[in-house]
Enzyme design. Structure first.
Site, PDB file in Angstrom:
ATOM      1  CE1 TYR A   1       0.740  -7.488 -12.081  1.00 41.40           C
ATOM      2  CE2 TYR A   1      -1.036  -8.769 -11.313  1.00 41.40           C
ATOM      3  CZ  TYR A   1       0.432  -8.360 -11.448  1.00 41.40           C
ATOM      4  OH  TYR A   1       1.401  -9.119 -10.634  1.00 41.40           O
TER       5      TYR A   1
ATOM      6  N   GLY B   1       0.799  -1.037   0.006  1.00 38.56           N
ATOM      7  CA  GLY B   1      -0.032   0.092   0.143  1.00 38.56           C
ATOM      8  C   GLY B   1       0.806   1.393   0.076  1.00 38.56           C
ATOM      9  CD  GLN B   2       5.071   1.280   2.946  1.00 33.16           C
ATOM     10  OE1 GLN B   2       6.145   1.492   2.508  1.00 33.16           O
ATOM     11  NE2 GLN B   2       4.577   0.955   4.097  1.00 33.16           N
TER      12      GLN B   2
END
Ligand code: COA
Length: 151
Positions: free
Chosen positions: A127, A92-93
């Site tokens: 993706y 999540g970074q």
């Protein structure tokens, strides 16, 4: 080693294109948590690393492996991406996006016509953000279990 993806890396983080002996246990930690890799053994992972065309690791400022991805390729028609994994504590970074960007822009893969990967349906948005498209042709992945324990 670095490419376009490294420009946005957090301070002190960097990409590597080999996994050192001391980083292999950290790769095993990443593998231990994912359904398709958790049964892998260190002996076979070493063979896999020796024979993978393009390996990418993301290293944090303390020298720890925090993300991994790899590709098998003929360098001209296809490259198949495998094992895109970010350490659970670092998700999540933006690091998953950075390592996939780095693989797609890897100098060794610049002539490849098409990148291919397998994923569960819930990973499609991740993706699709890069421009991956879901094949609408009716194609099934078929596999031959050459070794009983293969996955
Ligand atoms: C999938 C994975 C690599 C993403 O890494 P990450 O560092 O958490 O992802 P990022 O922070 O770079 O997220 C980039 C974008 O993808 C989205 N995203 C992240 N994980 C997602 C998921 N599981 N499903 C859908 N979207 C996802 C994020 O919301 C973010 O969107 P945004 O740019 O709009 O905010 C990571 O969750 C992981 O290691 N998962 C377990 C292994 C796995 O399933 N790998 C994929 C195998 S096909």
């Amino acid at each position: 080693m670095s490419g376009d993806g490294s420009k946005r890396l957090p301070e002190g983080h960097y990409f590597v294109d080999t996994i050192t002996e001391s980083q292999i246990p950290e790769l095993m930690v990443l593998y231990a948590k994912e359904f398709w890799t958790h049964q892998r053994t260190i002996d076979k992972v070493k063979i896999m690393l020796q024979n993978t065309d393009v390996v990418l690791g993301l290293i944090d400022p303390e020298g720890h492996l925090i993300a991994f991805a790899r590709a098998l390729t003929d360098y001209i028609y296809r490259a198949t991406i495998y094992d895109v994994i970010v350490h659970p504590s670092r998700r999540g970074q933006g690091l998953g996006k950075m390592i996939v960007d780095e693989l797609l822009s890897h100098p060794k893969l610049k002539d490849v016509e098409q990148f291919v990967l397998f994923c569960l349906p819930d990973m499609m948005p991740f993706y699709e953000d890069f421009g991956f498209q879901h094949s609408t042709k009716l194609q099934l992945m078929m596999y031959y279990p050459n070794k009983p324990e293969s996955n």
